[in-house]
Design an enzyme around this catalytic site. Structure first.
Site, PDB file in Angstrom:
ATOM      1  CG  ASN A 147      -0.262  -0.244   2.516  1.00  0.00           C
ATOM      2  OD1 ASN A 147       0.949  -0.065   2.598  1.00  0.00           O
ATOM      3  ND2 ASN A 147      -1.004  -0.643   3.534  1.00  0.00           N
ATOM      4  NE  ARG A 285       2.179   2.134  12.434  1.00  0.00           N
ATOM      5  CZ  ARG A 285       1.719   1.929  11.194  1.00  0.00           C
ATOM      6  NH1 ARG A 285       1.230   2.935  10.483  1.00  0.00           N
ATOM      7  NH2 ARG A 285       1.707   0.724  10.664  1.00  0.00           N
ATOM      8  CD  GLN A 314      -4.398   4.128  13.978  1.00  0.00           C
ATOM      9  OE1 GLN A 314      -3.778   5.027  13.469  1.00  0.00           O
ATOM     10  NE2 GLN A 314      -4.635   3.019  13.327  1.00  0.00           N
ATOM     11  CG  HIS A 333      -4.303   4.048   9.861  1.00  0.00           C
ATOM     12  ND1 HIS A 333      -3.497   3.365  10.727  1.00  0.00           N
ATOM     13  CD2 HIS A 333      -3.617   4.108   8.689  1.00  0.00           C
ATOM     14  CE1 HIS A 333      -2.379   3.019  10.112  1.00  0.00           C
ATOM     15  NE2 HIS A 333      -2.436   3.457   8.872  1.00  0.00           N
TER      16      HIS A 333
HETATM   17  P1  NDP Z   1      10.507   1.524   4.396  1.00  0.00           P
HETATM   18  O1  NDP Z   1      11.072   0.499   5.306  1.00  0.00           O
HETATM   19  O2  NDP Z   1      10.602   1.355   2.924  1.00  0.00           O
HETATM   20  O3  NDP Z   1      11.080   2.955   4.742  1.00  0.00           O
HETATM   21  C1  NDP Z   1      11.310   3.395   6.032  1.00  0.00           C
HETATM   22  C2  NDP Z   1      12.497   4.307   5.970  1.00  0.00           C
HETATM   23  O4  NDP Z   1      12.666   4.887   7.261  1.00  0.00           O
HETATM   24  C3  NDP Z   1      13.794   3.586   5.631  1.00  0.00           C
HETATM   25  O5  NDP Z   1      14.416   4.261   4.551  1.00  0.00           O
HETATM   26  C4  NDP Z   1      14.588   3.697   6.921  1.00  0.00           C
HETATM   27  O6  NDP Z   1      15.943   3.909   6.731  1.00  0.00           O
HETATM   28  C5  NDP Z   1      14.053   4.988   7.476  1.00  0.00           C
HETATM   29  N1  NDP Z   1      14.316   5.149   8.896  1.00  0.00           N
HETATM   30  C6  NDP Z   1      14.126   4.271   9.904  1.00  0.00           C
HETATM   31  N2  NDP Z   1      14.453   4.824  11.064  1.00  0.00           N
HETATM   32  C7  NDP Z   1      14.879   6.075  10.808  1.00  0.00           C
HETATM   33  C8  NDP Z   1      15.389   7.135  11.599  1.00  0.00           C
HETATM   34  N3  NDP Z   1      15.499   7.000  12.931  1.00  0.00           N
HETATM   35  N4  NDP Z   1      15.744   8.270  10.996  1.00  0.00           N
HETATM   36  C9  NDP Z   1      15.631   8.428   9.645  1.00  0.00           C
HETATM   37  N5  NDP Z   1      15.142   7.451   8.838  1.00  0.00           N
HETATM   38  C10 NDP Z   1      14.797   6.295   9.411  1.00  0.00           C
HETATM   39  O7  NDP Z   1       8.962   1.650   4.848  1.00  0.00           O
HETATM   40  P2  NDP Z   1       7.752   2.276   4.036  1.00  0.00           P
HETATM   41  O8  NDP Z   1       8.197   3.494   3.331  1.00  0.00           O
HETATM   42  O9  NDP Z   1       7.038   1.230   3.293  1.00  0.00           O
HETATM   43  O10 NDP Z   1       6.816   2.663   5.274  1.00  0.00           O
HETATM   44  C11 NDP Z   1       7.255   3.600   6.230  1.00  0.00           C
HETATM   45  C12 NDP Z   1       6.305   3.612   7.407  1.00  0.00           C
HETATM   46  O11 NDP Z   1       5.055   4.128   6.980  1.00  0.00           O
HETATM   47  C13 NDP Z   1       5.964   2.219   7.970  1.00  0.00           C
HETATM   48  O12 NDP Z   1       6.926   1.801   8.922  1.00  0.00           O
HETATM   49  C14 NDP Z   1       4.636   2.440   8.593  1.00  0.00           C
HETATM   50  O13 NDP Z   1       4.785   2.845   9.933  1.00  0.00           O
HETATM   51  C15 NDP Z   1       4.034   3.584   7.788  1.00  0.00           C
HETATM   52  N6  NDP Z   1       2.943   3.138   6.929  1.00  0.00           N
HETATM   53  C16 NDP Z   1       1.740   3.755   7.071  1.00  0.00           C
HETATM   54  C17 NDP Z   1       0.671   3.355   6.316  1.00  0.00           C
HETATM   55  C18 NDP Z   1      -0.647   4.043   6.411  1.00  0.00           C
HETATM   56  O14 NDP Z   1      -1.644   3.468   6.011  1.00  0.00           O
HETATM   57  N7  NDP Z   1      -0.705   5.270   6.889  1.00  0.00           N
HETATM   58  C19 NDP Z   1       0.764   2.223   5.377  1.00  0.00           C
HETATM   59  C20 NDP Z   1       2.117   1.744   5.204  1.00  0.00           C
HETATM   60  C21 NDP Z   1       3.138   2.158   5.998  1.00  0.00           C
HETATM   61  P3  NDP Z   1      16.982   2.817   6.260  1.00  0.00           P
HETATM   62  O15 NDP Z   1      16.197   1.584   5.974  1.00  0.00           O
HETATM   63  O16 NDP Z   1      17.568   3.458   5.051  1.00  0.00           O
HETATM   64  O17 NDP Z   1      17.887   2.651   7.416  1.00  0.00           O
END
Ligand code: NDP
Length: 386
Positions: A147, A285, A314, A333
């Site tokens: 998604n 989140r 939630q 959400h």
């Molecule tokens: P990804 O895992 O593709 O991306 C998350 C990114 O966050 C990665 O690039 C990671 O960095 C980075 N990251 C983690 N911790 C940190 C930090 N402390 N500082 C800076 N960057 C950080 O996940 P998605 O993009 O698919 O999803 C992201 C989040 O969105 C999910 O974890 C979820 O909570 C939320 N989400 C919400 C939805 C909704 O319906 N509203 C649906 C889907 C997701 P790296 O890996 O490069 O270390």
């Protein structure tokens, strides 16, 4: 044979839809990074149906019952008297969606003696206490990418809704008015603004790509830098940390997972360093933001708007202050549970279950925790940076 406990949001108030607004969904061949879409052996639903509510059952009943498993579906998930908590004690598999999360706390995991698999139908497994899952050897999996584009689209919509001040203008129309001055006194163009993307993973990257044509100046922070050619393509300014990022932008969008590092990050101190009148869109989140600091910043004018679709807890209680704070454009959400998203994560959940019951490995991109440690996507996104 396994007992599968599926926690889903309730059906629509006026009943499960007999017809839908559209007759079909567009066919998507692959995800933007080349990852294949879910590949279950079969599905028992029509893509485009409401699958994420109780009657939709993620289209899993026939598959599970034909194989001799037991399926229990409920939306009743809060408190020790809930159906979820009663059924959890002998469940082998728990499945829920982040939109209606079945919180698997350490206490609940301790009660769930048979639990071996927790599936997030969607993305984001922070509703599972991952440390307890690691300790107990429970596998945690989610349907990565299912998604992400929907969330990126929702983010763009909310950035525009805030900056152009859509919500009050819509209300004026619905209420029979034509007060142009009231409608535009907080309305700006996005063009030319500095926009900061916090975390450029799947969603953050898709937001960058979608916002670039608006003529904005793009900034980002992530734990790992994007390739130089991507930075050049979108004229991205990299910031070493979120503190440096937020000072330089008019709009901040938030796309990091909820971890010990990101919990409560958007607090009074950080918000106080932003330009007066900044906007924040957080579809990652709710707990990444300090709930009351956001309200204070909107009331003082430090923030000009806040939007997103994620709350804590939630469902949000009726008196959650984000429902009534000024200048917000919150949704429940929903960004990751469009009918398109549901079709993909229902198929992905089926793929995970087919493989799990057959003793085949799960795709690394779906894994968060396995065999007592972070694995696959979890090892990259949830584990602390080395
Ligand atoms: P990804 O895992 O593709 O991306 C998350 C990114 O966050 C990665 O690039 C990671 O960095 C980075 N990251 C983690 N911790 C940190 C930090 N402390 N500082 C800076 N960057 C950080 O996940 P998605 O993009 O698919 O999803 C992201 C989040 O969105 C999910 O974890 C979820 O909570 C939320 N989400 C919400 C939805 C909704 O319906 N509203 C649906 C889907 C997701 P790296 O890996 O490069 O270390």
């Amino acid at each position: 044979m396994a007992k599968v406990l599926l926690v889903l949001y309730p059906d629509p108030i006026d009943g499960y839809p007999p017809v839908y607004a559209r007759d079909s969904l567009p066919v998507i061949e692959t995800y933007p990074n080349g990852q294949t879409l879910p590949t279950p052996e079969a599905i028992d639903f029509t893509p485009g149906e409401l699958l994420g509510s109780v009657s939709g059952e993620l289209g899993l009943r026939k598959f599970l019952e034909d194989a001799g498993h037991t399926l229990v579906v409920t939306s009743d998930k809060e408190g020790t008297d809930s159906e979820f908590e009663r059924e959890l004690v002998d469940a082998d598999v728990v499945i829920s969606q982040p939109f209606w999360p079945a919180y698997l706390t350490p206490e609940r995991i301790a009660k769930a003696k048979n639990l071996t698999l927790a599936v997030t139908a969607g993305i984001g497994s922070d509703h599972v206490d991952l440390a307890s899952a690691i300790e107990r050897g429970i596998t945690v999996a989610e349907v990565t990418y299912s998604n992400s584009i929907g969330v990126a689209e929702h983010t763009v919509m909310q950035v525009l809704a805030l900056v152009r001040d859509f919500v009050p203008q819509y209300k004026i129309v619905v209420e029979g008015g034509w007060n142009i001055a009231d409608a535009v006194k907080r309305s700006y163009d996005l063009e030319g603004m500095d926009v900061g993307i916090f975390a450029a993973g799947r969603i953050g990257r898709a937001v960058i790509e979608r916002l670039a044509p608006f003529g904005v100046k793009l900034h980002y922070n992530d734990r790992y830098r994007l390739p130089a050619e991507v930075e050049a393509q979108y004229n991205l300014t990299f910031h070493e940390d979120i503190r440096s990022l937020v000072k330089e932008v008019d709009v901040l969008t938030v796309h990091a997972p909820l971890t010990d590092e990101t919990k409560g990050l958007l607090d009074d101190e950080l918000l106080g360093t932003m330009r007066r009148g900044s906007y924040i869109v957080n579809p990652a989140r709710g707990a990444i933001a300090d709930r009351d600091a956001i309200v204070r910043a909107l009331e003082s004018g430090q923030l000009a708007g806040y939007a997103g679709d994620v709350w804590f807890p939630q469902p949000a209680p009726a008196d959650h202050p984000w429902r009534t704070m000024p200048h917000h454009a919150m949704t429940p959400h929903t960004s990751g549970t469009s009918l398109n998203g549901q079709a993909r994560y229902a198929a992905g959940t089926r793929e995970i279950l087919e493989n799990y019951f057959a003793g085949r490995p799960l795709r690394p991109e779906y894994l968060i925790v396995e065999g007592g440690s972070y694995a696959g996507t979890g090892a990259h996104s949830y584990a602390k940076k080395d």
